[in-house]
Enzyme design. Sequence first.
Site, short mmCIF file in Angstrom:
data_model
loop_
_atom_site.label_atom_id
_atom_site.label_comp_id
_atom_site.label_asym_id
_atom_site.label_seq_id
_atom_site.Cartn_x
_atom_site.Cartn_y
_atom_site.Cartn_z
N SER A 1 -19.39 22.12 -7.78
CA SER A 1 -19.71 21.77 -6.40
C SER A 1 -18.90 22.65 -5.46
CB SER A 1 -19.46 20.28 -6.14
OG SER A 1 -20.10 19.91 -4.95
N ASP B 1 -10.77 26.10 -9.33
CA ASP B 1 -11.31 27.33 -9.89
C ASP B 1 -12.68 27.56 -9.24
OD1 ASP B 1 -9.15 27.12 -11.59
OD2 ASP B 1 -10.30 27.32 -13.43
N HIS C 1 -7.16 20.15 -7.13
CA HIS C 1 -5.74 19.86 -6.95
C HIS C 1 -5.33 20.03 -5.49
CE1 HIS C 1 -4.71 20.08 -11.40
NE2 HIS C 1 -5.97 20.49 -11.35
#
Length: 240
Positions: free
Chosen positions: A209, A40, A98
């Site tokens: 990050s 995200d 992911h």
Amino acid sequence: MAEAAEEDLSGYRSLGELFRRPLKPWVRPIAPYDMVSPADGCIVHLGRVRRSRLEQVKGVTYSLESFLGPQDWREDVGERGLYQCIIYLAPGDYHRFHSPTDWHIRHRRHFPGSLMSVSPSVVRWIPGLFCHNERVVLSGDWAHGFFSLTAVGATNVGSIRIYCDQDLHTNCARHVQGCYHDLSYLAWAGPAGVPTPKGAGLGEFNLGSTIVLLFQGPRRFGFRTSAGCRVRVGQALGSL
């Protein structure tokens, strides 16, 4: 919190545990495209890599080798080109990342380093910022050649966890900045490396990050989003 696997705040023992919270599996469906977003966040930059220079933001570049270290592959082989995509995770974003595609991870390279902010406002005026910060490079192959995913640390985010790599220890005083530490996964995973299906959990940050994707692909590869757009895990990122 409605997306979190544990919706009750009292179920978290610390703020860090809250930031790293897992989500309900159905809230991030995986799109049927060749590549999906691994996190995200906000797209900072994407596109072709030219003359072995990576674009931090428009007009600010740094060298491919200074970011990844020495590599045994060439930028352009036959009908393949090299592509990049940078995703910034703000403190309020979901902090796990992911797999963006079906690939095999063969190698991990850990660069100890600084922990400067990677917010877009800072990235614009510090050239090579991603080369100074602590980062973990996962590299291997997908169906179209070389593929890598790099988790870049930032302010208060030196701790980067890779689920398949229990030997990785980031943000440690014993590490010497300017060096890097290599580990081949082939010794225990076999000659193909670690099979990593699209959408599978790869790791997590302790706060927000940046994720940097660098990969070879055919010239017909096209991105399905653009710089400045917000993306979520599993959302279409690119296709052939």
